[in-house]
Design an enzyme around this catalytic site. Structure first.
Site, mmCIF file in Angstrom:
data_model
loop_
_atom_site.group_PDB
_atom_site.id
_atom_site.type_symbol
_atom_site.label_atom_id
_atom_site.label_comp_id
_atom_site.label_asym_id
_atom_site.label_seq_id
_atom_site.Cartn_x
_atom_site.Cartn_y
_atom_site.Cartn_z
ATOM 1 N N ARG A 1 76.447 28.045 -9.709
ATOM 2 C CA ARG A 1 75.505 28.058 -10.848
ATOM 3 C C ARG A 1 76.184 27.529 -12.098
ATOM 4 N NH1 ARG A 1 73.599 33.898 -11.431
ATOM 5 N NH2 ARG A 1 72.124 33.113 -12.961
ATOM 6 N N LYS B 1 71.456 35.436 -22.106
ATOM 7 C CA LYS B 1 70.236 34.788 -22.624
ATOM 8 C C LYS B 1 69.003 35.667 -22.497
ATOM 9 C CE LYS B 1 69.981 31.174 -19.973
ATOM 10 N NZ LYS B 1 71.228 31.240 -19.196
#
Ligand code: AMP
Length: 193
Positions: free
Chosen positions: A145, A14
């Protein structure tokens, strides 16, 4: 005027894509993770608070994150457009962003979801952890995560899909290829809007 979000699991690339795509459209890439990391490096009280969560692979509480985001969006460079990377990650952040934009009489244009192979990105993350010595990237933390992303953030894409904003893009492949796909997908979506 372009107001974009980029979403995808940790390790989907990202940050890199956000930089390239933002540059292409002439808007700032705003990464809440980068802002937190800058605060950690500078030893601010925000950084000290955020680090505890980051090191565990948990999300920083919404109230802290939302206030920081509001401040960043009020800076002049974000007035006419931005690409948010890593925000919103919770339903409360989605609502908060809606209200901040509504105050400005603005709304989101598109939400890009990078679609990737999860096994592949877990190995990418572990490699990056080894290379960069990131304290938030031990194997246990990486798995946490991923779990937090799947529980709290992945469901948000359905919400943006309902609003007709979601643009899904294959996130596997070379960095430049993926960036070109993202740029094309946004241009195509805006032509057909
Ligand atoms: P990132 O670089 O986007 O992966 O962010 C690194 C870390 O910063 C995350 O694992 C979280 O601990 C924290 N963080 C970044 N953005 C947010 C957010 N929108 N909400 C809560 N925590 C965040």
């Amino acid at each position: 005027m372009t107001r974009l979000l980029i979403m995808g699991p940790p390790g989907a690339g990202k940050g890199t894509q956000a930089q390239l795509v933002a540059e292409h459209f002439g808007i700032p890439a705003i990464s809440t993770g980068d802002i937190f990391r800058a605060n950690v490096s500078n030893g601010t009280s925000l950084g000290v608070e955020a680090k505890r969560y980051m090191d565990a692979g948990e999300y920083v509480p919404d109230e802290i994150t939302n206030n920081m985001l509001r401040d960043r969006l009020s800076e002049p460079d974000a007035a006419d457009g931005f690409l948010l990377d890593g925000y919103p990650r919770t339903l409360s952040q989605v609502d908060f962003l809606d209200s901040v934009l509504a105050e400005q009489g603005a709304e989101l244009d598109y939400v890009v979801e990078l679609v990737v192979d999860e096994n592949e990105i877990v190995s990418r993350l572990l490699k990056r952890a080894a290379e960069e010595g990131r304290t938030d990237d031990s194997e246990e933390v990486v798995r946490n995560r991923m779990r937090v992303y799947n529980e709290q953030t992945a469901p948000l894409t359905a919400l943006y899909a309902e609003r007709g904003l979601l643009v899904r893009v294959d996130g596997m492949g070379r960095v430049e290829e993926v960036a070109a796909r993202v740029e094309n997908a946004i241009v195509t979506a805006s032509r057909s809007a």
